[in-house]
Motif scaffolding. Structure first.
Motif, PDB file in Angstrom:
ATOM      1  N   LEU A  78       0.805  -1.222   0.000  1.00 20.46           N
ATOM      2  CA  LEU A  78       0.000   0.000   0.000  1.00 20.46           C
ATOM      3  C   LEU A  78       0.835   1.269   0.000  1.00 20.46           C
ATOM      4  O   LEU A  78       1.923   1.322   0.563  1.00 20.46           O
ATOM      5  N   ASP A  79       0.268   2.255  -0.627  1.00 19.85           N
ATOM      6  CA  ASP A  79       0.734   3.623  -0.461  1.00 19.85           C
ATOM      7  C   ASP A  79      -0.508   4.475  -0.218  1.00 19.85           C
ATOM      8  O   ASP A  79      -1.623   3.981  -0.313  1.00 19.85           O
ATOM      9  N   THR A  80      -0.327   5.727   0.088  1.00 17.93           N
ATOM     10  CA  THR A  80      -1.477   6.564   0.430  1.00 17.93           C
ATOM     11  C   THR A  80      -2.456   6.698  -0.735  1.00 17.93           C
ATOM     12  O   THR A  80      -3.653   6.809  -0.515  1.00 17.93           O
ATOM     13  N   HIS A  81      -1.963   6.662  -1.960  1.00 17.14           N
ATOM     14  CA  HIS A  81      -2.858   6.773  -3.120  1.00 17.14           C
ATOM     15  C   HIS A  81      -3.736   5.532  -3.243  1.00 17.14           C
ATOM     16  O   HIS A  81      -4.917   5.633  -3.571  1.00 17.14           O
ATOM     17  N   PHE A  82      -3.175   4.353  -2.989  1.00 17.51           N
ATOM     18  CA  PHE A  82      -3.974   3.137  -3.077  1.00 17.51           C
ATOM     19  C   PHE A  82      -5.073   3.135  -2.031  1.00 17.51           C
ATOM     20  O   PHE A  82      -6.210   2.781  -2.322  1.00 17.51           O
ATOM     21  N   GLU A  83      -4.750   3.531  -0.811  1.00 15.04           N
ATOM     22  CA  GLU A  83      -5.755   3.545   0.243  1.00 15.04           C
ATOM     23  C   GLU A  83      -6.931   4.438  -0.124  1.00 15.04           C
ATOM     24  O   GLU A  83      -8.087   4.066   0.058  1.00 15.04           O
ATOM     25  N   ARG A  84      -6.655   5.602  -0.665  1.00 18.50           N
ATOM     26  CA  ARG A  84      -7.722   6.532  -1.062  1.00 18.50           C
ATOM     27  C   ARG A  84      -8.532   5.934  -2.212  1.00 18.50           C
ATOM     28  O   ARG A  84      -9.762   5.957  -2.204  1.00 18.50           O
ATOM     29  N   PHE A  85      -7.827   5.369  -3.207  1.00 19.31           N
ATOM     30  CA  PHE A  85      -8.488   4.742  -4.353  1.00 19.31           C
ATOM     31  C   PHE A  85      -9.391   3.594  -3.886  1.00 19.31           C
ATOM     32  O   PHE A  85     -10.558   3.514  -4.273  1.00 19.31           O
ATOM     33  N   PHE A  86      -8.861   2.706  -3.048  1.00 22.85           N
ATOM     34  CA  PHE A  86      -9.625   1.553  -2.600  1.00 22.85           C
ATOM     35  C   PHE A  86     -10.806   1.989  -1.738  1.00 22.85           C
ATOM     36  O   PHE A  86     -11.895   1.415  -1.831  1.00 22.85           O
ATOM     37  N   SER A  87     -10.608   3.009  -0.927  1.00 19.54           N
ATOM     38  CA  SER A  87     -11.707   3.541  -0.115  1.00 19.54           C
ATOM     39  C   SER A  87     -12.842   4.031  -1.000  1.00 19.54           C
ATOM     40  O   SER A  87     -14.016   3.789  -0.714  1.00 19.54           O
ATOM     41  N   ARG A  88     -12.499   4.689  -2.079  1.00 13.51           N
ATOM     42  CA  ARG A  88     -13.537   5.172  -3.016  1.00 13.51           C
ATOM     43  C   ARG A  88     -14.270   4.013  -3.662  1.00 13.51           C
ATOM     44  O   ARG A  88     -15.483   4.088  -3.890  1.00 13.51           O
ATOM     45  N   LEU A  89     -13.540   2.934  -3.983  1.00 15.50           N
ATOM     46  CA  LEU A  89     -14.195   1.750  -4.542  1.00 15.50           C
ATOM     47  C   LEU A  89     -15.219   1.186  -3.561  1.00 15.50           C
ATOM     48  O   LEU A  89     -16.338   0.829  -3.949  1.00 15.50           O
ATOM     49  N   VAL A  90     -14.829   1.111  -2.307  1.00 11.53           N
ATOM     50  CA  VAL A  90     -15.733   0.572  -1.286  1.00 11.53           C
ATOM     51  C   VAL A  90     -16.956   1.467  -1.142  1.00 11.53           C
ATOM     52  O   VAL A  90     -18.091   0.981  -1.135  1.00 11.53           O
ATOM     53  N   VAL A  91     -16.755   2.757  -1.060  1.00  8.63           N
ATOM     54  CA  VAL A  91     -17.874   3.691  -0.924  1.00  8.63           C
ATOM     55  C   VAL A  91     -18.783   3.623  -2.153  1.00  8.63           C
ATOM     56  O   VAL A  91     -20.013   3.619  -2.040  1.00  8.63           O
ATOM     57  N   SER A  92     -18.190   3.510  -3.342  1.00  6.69           N
ATOM     58  CA  SER A  92     -19.006   3.448  -4.561  1.00  6.69           C
ATOM     59  C   SER A  92     -19.799   2.150  -4.654  1.00  6.69           C
ATOM     60  O   SER A  92     -20.780   2.080  -5.388  1.00  6.69           O
ATOM     61  N   SER A  93     -19.417   1.147  -3.887  1.00  7.50           N
ATOM     62  CA  SER A  93     -20.172  -0.109  -3.864  1.00  7.50           C
ATOM     63  C   SER A  93     -21.542   0.061  -3.220  1.00  7.50           C
ATOM     64  O   SER A  93     -22.414  -0.791  -3.378  1.00  7.50           O
ATOM     65  N   LEU A  94     -21.732   1.151  -2.509  1.00 12.60           N
ATOM     66  CA  LEU A  94     -23.040   1.399  -1.895  1.00 12.60           C
ATOM     67  C   LEU A  94     -24.141   1.488  -2.944  1.00 12.60           C
ATOM     68  O   LEU A  94     -25.253   1.023  -2.707  1.00 12.60           O
ATOM     69  N   LYS A  95     -23.849   2.045  -4.105  1.00  9.71           N
ATOM     70  CA  LYS A  95     -24.882   2.206  -5.132  1.00  9.71           C
ATOM     71  C   LYS A  95     -25.446   0.851  -5.582  1.00  9.71           C
ATOM     72  O   LYS A  95     -26.659   0.646  -5.529  1.00  9.71           O
ATOM     73  N   PRO A  96     -24.598  -0.093  -6.023  1.00  7.74           N
ATOM     74  CA  PRO A  96     -25.190  -1.385  -6.403  1.00  7.74           C
ATOM     75  C   PRO A  96     -25.778  -2.139  -5.212  1.00  7.74           C
ATOM     76  O   PRO A  96     -26.786  -2.842  -5.365  1.00  7.74           O
ATOM     77  N   LEU A  97     -25.187  -1.997  -4.025  1.00 10.79           N
ATOM     78  CA  LEU A  97     -25.752  -2.665  -2.850  1.00 10.79           C
ATOM     79  C   LEU A  97     -27.147  -2.126  -2.536  1.00 10.79           C
ATOM     80  O   LEU A  97     -28.052  -2.899  -2.192  1.00 10.79           O
ATOM     81  N   LYS A  98     -27.333  -0.824  -2.654  1.00  9.57           N
ATOM     82  CA  LYS A  98     -28.662  -0.230  -2.433  1.00  9.57           C
ATOM     83  C   LYS A  98     -29.661  -0.778  -3.450  1.00  9.57           C
ATOM     84  O   LYS A  98     -30.800  -1.093  -3.103  1.00  9.57           O
ATOM     85  N   GLN A  99     -29.237  -0.892  -4.711  1.00 15.25           N
ATOM     86  CA  GLN A  99     -30.126  -1.397  -5.754  1.00 15.25           C
ATOM     87  C   GLN A  99     -30.480  -2.860  -5.515  1.00 15.25           C
ATOM     88  O   GLN A  99     -31.634  -3.263  -5.664  1.00 15.25           O
ATOM     89  N   ILE A 100     -29.502  -3.654  -5.129  1.00 23.15           N
ATOM     90  CA  ILE A 100     -29.747  -5.079  -4.857  1.00 23.15           C
ATOM     91  C   ILE A 100     -30.715  -5.222  -3.678  1.00 23.15           C
ATOM     92  O   ILE A 100     -31.655  -6.026  -3.726  1.00 23.15           O
ATOM     93  N   ALA A 101     -30.502  -4.436  -2.635  1.00 28.54           N
ATOM     94  CA  ALA A 101     -31.410  -4.464  -1.479  1.00 28.54           C
ATOM     95  C   ALA A 101     -32.821  -4.070  -1.903  1.00 28.54           C
ATOM     96  O   ALA A 101     -33.800  -4.713  -1.501  1.00 28.54           O
ATOM     97  N   LEU A 102     -32.936  -3.039  -2.718  1.00 30.92           N
ATOM     98  CA  LEU A 102     -34.243  -2.600  -3.211  1.00 30.92           C
ATOM     99  C   LEU A 102     -34.912  -3.704  -4.026  1.00 30.92           C
ATOM    100  O   LEU A 102     -36.102  -3.998  -3.839  1.00 30.92           O
ATOM    101  N   ASP A 103     -34.159  -4.345  -4.910  1.00 32.41           N
ATOM    102  CA  ASP A 103     -34.693  -5.426  -5.748  1.00 32.41           C
ATOM    103  C   ASP A 103     -35.207  -6.600  -4.912  1.00 32.41           C
ATOM    104  O   ASP A 103     -36.137  -7.295  -5.313  1.00 32.41           O
TER     105      ASP A 103
END
Length: 129
Positions: A78-103
């Motif tokens: 890891l470097d600081t850029h990877f941590e920020r990038f990976f954090s954004r990936l995790v946060v962006s996963s909320l959108k499909p998770l919300k849709q799956i929960a709704l479905d």
């Protein structure tokens, strides 16, 4: 502030990885599915720890969790850029998770790995080729 999580928290278990691998998804979709499963676990843990709903978890809480996740630290140089990038990936996963929960007429907190995989397979079939 987010405390380091217990050492038994894994990125994906062998069973979860096998569930994703048998899905009828492209490599990119399988990657997104794996991230969503990890994100679901992280979001549930943060919400439980801080006694809030998953929807109330902030990007800062996710980033703090990832910075302290020994599984990520062990698997990736890891470097600081990877941590920020990976954090954004995790946060962006909320959108499909919300849709799956709704479905499935359920909450994000009640989603399971099979439901997440099914949701990504369903989204894959809907997308134009």
């Amino acid at each position: 502030m987010v405390e380091p999580q217990p050492p038994n928290l894994q990125f994906l278990t062998w069973e979860e990885a096998a569930e994703v691998d048998k899905a009828l998804l492209t490599s990119a979709e399988k990657f997104s599915t794996r991230i969503a499963i990890y994100a679901l676990r992280v979001l549930k843990a943060i919400a439980q720890q801080d006694k809030i709903t998953i929807e109330a978890v902030t990007p800062e809480q996710v980033q703090a969790w990832i910075e302290n996740d020994p599984t990520i630290q062990q698997q990736v140089d890891l470097d600081t850029h990877f941590e920020r990038f990976f954090s954004r990936l995790v946060v962006s996963s909320l959108k499909p998770l919300k849709q799956i929960a709704l479905d499935h007429h359920t909450s994000i907190a009640d989603l399971t790995v099979p439901l997440v995989v099914q949701g990504f397979e369903r989204q894959s079939k809907v997308r134009p080729e």
